[in-house]
Design an enzyme around this catalytic site. Structure first.
Site, short mmCIF file in Angstrom:
data_model
loop_
_atom_site.label_atom_id
_atom_site.label_comp_id
_atom_site.label_asym_id
_atom_site.label_seq_id
_atom_site.Cartn_x
_atom_site.Cartn_y
_atom_site.Cartn_z
N GLN A 119 -37.89 39.69 71.02
CA GLN A 119 -36.82 40.03 71.95
C GLN A 119 -36.72 39.08 73.15
OE1 GLN A 119 -38.03 44.42 71.86
NE2 GLN A 119 -35.83 44.56 72.16
N ARG A 176 -47.20 44.55 79.04
CA ARG A 176 -47.35 44.77 77.60
C ARG A 176 -46.45 43.79 76.86
NH1 ARG A 176 -44.38 48.93 74.05
NH2 ARG A 176 -45.31 48.46 72.04
N HIS A 221 -44.64 44.02 66.61
CA HIS A 221 -43.42 44.63 67.15
C HIS A 221 -42.24 44.12 66.30
CE1 HIS A 221 -41.71 46.57 71.01
NE2 HIS A 221 -40.68 46.40 70.18
N ASN A 270 -45.98 48.82 66.93
CA ASN A 270 -44.98 49.44 67.78
C ASN A 270 -44.02 50.26 66.93
OD1 ASN A 270 -43.45 49.64 70.42
ND2 ASN A 270 -41.85 48.93 69.02
N GLU A 271 -43.96 51.55 67.21
CA GLU A 271 -42.98 52.44 66.60
C GLU A 271 -42.82 52.27 65.09
OE1 GLU A 271 -39.20 52.53 68.56
OE2 GLU A 271 -40.06 52.93 70.52
N ASN A 402 -43.68 56.02 73.18
CA ASN A 402 -42.42 55.39 73.56
C ASN A 402 -41.36 56.48 73.58
OD1 ASN A 402 -43.93 53.09 73.30
ND2 ASN A 402 -42.66 52.14 71.73
N TYR A 404 -37.48 57.87 75.03
CA TYR A 404 -36.20 57.44 75.59
C TYR A 404 -35.21 58.57 75.79
CZ TYR A 404 -37.47 52.58 74.97
OH TYR A 404 -38.08 51.36 75.10
N GLU A 469 -43.53 52.79 76.55
CA GLU A 469 -42.12 52.41 76.77
C GLU A 469 -41.36 53.61 77.28
OE1 GLU A 469 -39.93 50.64 73.51
OE2 GLU A 469 -41.61 49.33 73.01
N TRP A 515 -39.73 50.01 80.17
CA TRP A 515 -39.04 49.13 79.22
C TRP A 515 -37.68 48.82 79.80
CZ3 TRP A 515 -40.59 46.48 75.03
CH2 TRP A 515 -39.59 45.78 74.35
N GLU A 522 -31.56 43.07 72.15
CA GLU A 522 -31.74 44.48 71.81
C GLU A 522 -31.37 44.72 70.34
OE1 GLU A 522 -33.28 47.00 73.08
OE2 GLU A 522 -32.50 48.40 71.60
N TRP A 523 -32.14 44.07 69.47
CA TRP A 523 -32.05 44.29 68.03
C TRP A 523 -30.60 44.28 67.52
CZ3 TRP A 523 -36.64 42.91 66.88
CH2 TRP A 523 -37.71 43.28 67.69
N PHE A 531 -31.61 46.58 78.88
CA PHE A 531 -32.65 47.55 79.25
C PHE A 531 -33.54 47.04 80.39
CE2 PHE A 531 -31.78 49.65 75.20
CZ PHE A 531 -32.18 50.96 75.40
#
Ligand code: PNW
Length: 565
Positions: A119, A176, A221, A270-271, A402, A404, A469, A515, A522-523, A531
């Site tokens: 990212q 991180r 990630h 990550n996730e 994480n 949101y 996050e 985050w 952002e993907w 963000f």
């Protein structure tokens, strides 16, 4: 509800427990000296106790873990809107809740911020970096808004020194970051270490340490080596031979060996939820698969868990003793409130939590997937062998959260129209009209973070948690607008208050990472969602701290005290 010492001890991983017991052993050494009379004995025990306390505090400070018990907090803040008993208070800026309840952060609480390699780094074709499934996903076209890619992103690969200086100016205590697997092993497999990649992360880690910022490293990630995708279908691993899991283990070993002298907190994955569900069920993230969600989603999750187990086991057996670091995993966790108090809705809310967070937590905590998943999926849910179970059990020294957003959960009226994972979960979600929504369209619900932390703590016996996050995207076309990001500032204020309230209620939460440190790729939304707490002008690469960043830097400087004013 203060946390009991027993609860604390039982939730501390075995390695940490034995450290604590070793400290207790020091006290016994003093007793063995047999002082000549009672007075001397008392004096001696007193000094011994003081030394023990000082030593424990020092060790806690060095490790940045909370000292025990957590009531040693130095700062006081309040919850947003409601206190922990659910009573309304006067809003965000009061110093105490209506019943006088104050909420506190431990003095050792860690405040940081986070990014990930793909990212922010850019330089995707430089210094021997190999291709990843995200490069391919972007180049294919049709997957990412405006068909953007992260070829340049924030150009952090070249600008990391200035970025670290900016982090320092914002008082960040920890950063991180994630390592790009293909900068270390260009085709994903061991045996061919790319020294340029090792040098880059050495420079970055050293620069952070020079600035007194603790590096926290995520190993994966989402930027999976393309070669592994081509050879065995990536996380689906058609080889039948643990090719991806072994390759990840080898990559992790190299990272521990090269960087572990300075890195004391590792996050394997990550996730994995987002990778499995967005990558293999919904197809909105790389590798963009959606046809076989009912099986592939669970296989992708399973192999990620095995990869985590492998890496954690390598760390614990080969490195932890000497390097004295901790290892964990970061998982997606968004709280689900039952829509009504009916049993159906309460079950639906719990099912949603278990199909998201429990899916990755329970194999580590109890060696298997949640019962409700086994029940609903039957043979579609992969099984762990005895060895795999053993490897996973206790593999996390801490759990990264994480978080949101939130939603209301209810039982669907009829057999659903969805397929795959969502059908398996069988939960209808809705939102409370009073909730704010961000630029992603996600409800932002500070109180849900407190509920989430309490839910996890109660269900899994108060484990050591870090929020790895938490953040929000705002509509910020230009730097001027971004500099007035009051919505994001309020988001952080509300969520930090929720964290402090959870700590006060006994949750073992030791740190928080906003985050993200800066706007980035952002993907599937490309550069169209921001963000960052720092604005990035993607034309000039100029960084500008937003209001939220300046406010957060004060939070850090005062250990949270400014939230109370
Ligand atoms: C996380 N959702 O992804 C990732 O770890 C980050 O890389 C990413 O930039 C950040 O959150 C913001 O999106 C998520 O659908 C992806 O709820 C999807 C969701 C949540 C987080």
């Amino acid at each position: 509800m203060p946390r009991s010492f027993e609860a604390t001890m039982s939730s501390i991983p075995a390695t940490e427990r034995s450290n604590l017991l070793a400290e207790e052993g020091d006290g016994k050494d003093y007793e063995r000296r047999e002082p000549q009379n009672k007075e001397k004995l008392c004096k001696f025990l007193g000094i011994g106790l003081a030394c023990f306390l000082l030593l424990s505090m020092l060790i806690c400070a060095i490790h940045n873990e909370p000292s025990l018990p957590t009531n040693t907090a130095t700062t006081t803040i309040t919850t947003s809107g409601k206190n922990i008993d659910g009573q309304k208070n006067n809003g965000l800026s009061t110093a105490s809740t209506s019943d006088g309840t104050n909420h506190t952060f431990p003095s050792s609480f860690l405040f940081g911020s986070a990014t990930s390699s793909y990212q922010v780094e850019g330089a995707t074709h430089e210094d021997g970096r190999g291709m990843t499934i995200w490069d391919t996903f972007c180049y294919e076209g049709g997957h990412v808004l405006k068909n953007e890619s992260a070829d340049v992103a924030c150009d952090h690969y070249h600008r990391y020194r200035d970025d670290v200086k900016l982090m320092k100016s914002l008082n960040l205590q920890a950063y991180r970051l994630s390592i790009a697997w293909t900068r270390i092993l260009p085709n994903g497999y061991g045996g061919n270490v790319n020294q340029a990649g090792i040098k880059f992360y050495n420079r970055l880690i050293d620069t952070l340490i020079e600035h007194n910022i603790e590096p926290w490293i995520t190993l994966y990630h989402w930027d999976l080596p393309q070669q592994l995708e081509d050879d065995v279908g990536g996380w689906l691993d058609h080889s039948g031979n643990s090719v991806v899991v072994d390759a990840f283990g080898e990559y992790a070993r190299i990272c521990f060996r090269e960087f572990g002298d300075r890195v004391k907190h590792w996050i394997t994955l990550n996730e994995p939820w987002t990778v499995a569900v967005h990558g293999y069920n919904d197809g909105v993230k790389a590798p963009g698969r959606s046809q076989m969600g009912a099986t592939e989603t669970y296989i992708a999750a399973h192999n990620q868990l095995l990869a985590h187990g492998k890496a954690a086991s390598i760390y614990k057996h080969e490195f932890a003793r000497e390097q004295k670091g901790k290892i964990g995993m970061s998982n997606s966790a968004d709280f689900r409130y039952p829509l009504t108090d009916s049993k159906d809705d309460r079950d639906a809310a719990e099912r949603a939590m278990l199909f998201q967070f429990g899916w990755f937590m329970e194999p580590v905590i109890r060696g298997d997937y949640p019962d409700v998943m086994r029940k609903r999926l039957g043979d579609r849910l992969p099984k762990f062998t005895k060895d795999q179970r053993y490897q996973l059990l206790g593999s996390c020294d801490f759990f990264g959260i994480n978080t949101y957003s939130s939603a209301l959960a209810s039982k669907p009226d009829s057999e659903s129209v969805w397929s795959g994972y969502w059908q398996d979960m069988f939960v209808t979600t809705s939102v409370d009209p009073s909730w704010d929504k961000n630029f992603m369209g996600w409800p932002t619900v500070p109180d849900a973070t407190r509920e989430l932390l309490l839910w996890i703590s109660k269900r899994y016996n108060y484990p050591l948690l870090y929020i790895t996050e938490n953040g929000t995207a705002e509509d910020e076309e230009d730097v001027k607008t971004a500099q007035q990001d009051e919505g994001r500032r309020r988001f952080f204020e509300g969520h930090l208050r929720a964290c402090a309230a959870a700590i006060e209620a006994g949750v073992h939460l030791a740190g928080y990472f906003a985050w993200s440190f800066m706007d980035n790729f952002e993907w599937e939304y490309g550069y169209q969602r921001r963000f960052g707490i720092c604005f990035v002008d993607f034309e000039t690469q100029q960084r500008t701290p937003k209001r939220s960043a300046l406010w957060y830097s004060k939070v850090i400087a005062t250990g949270g005290q400014n939230i109370a004013r």
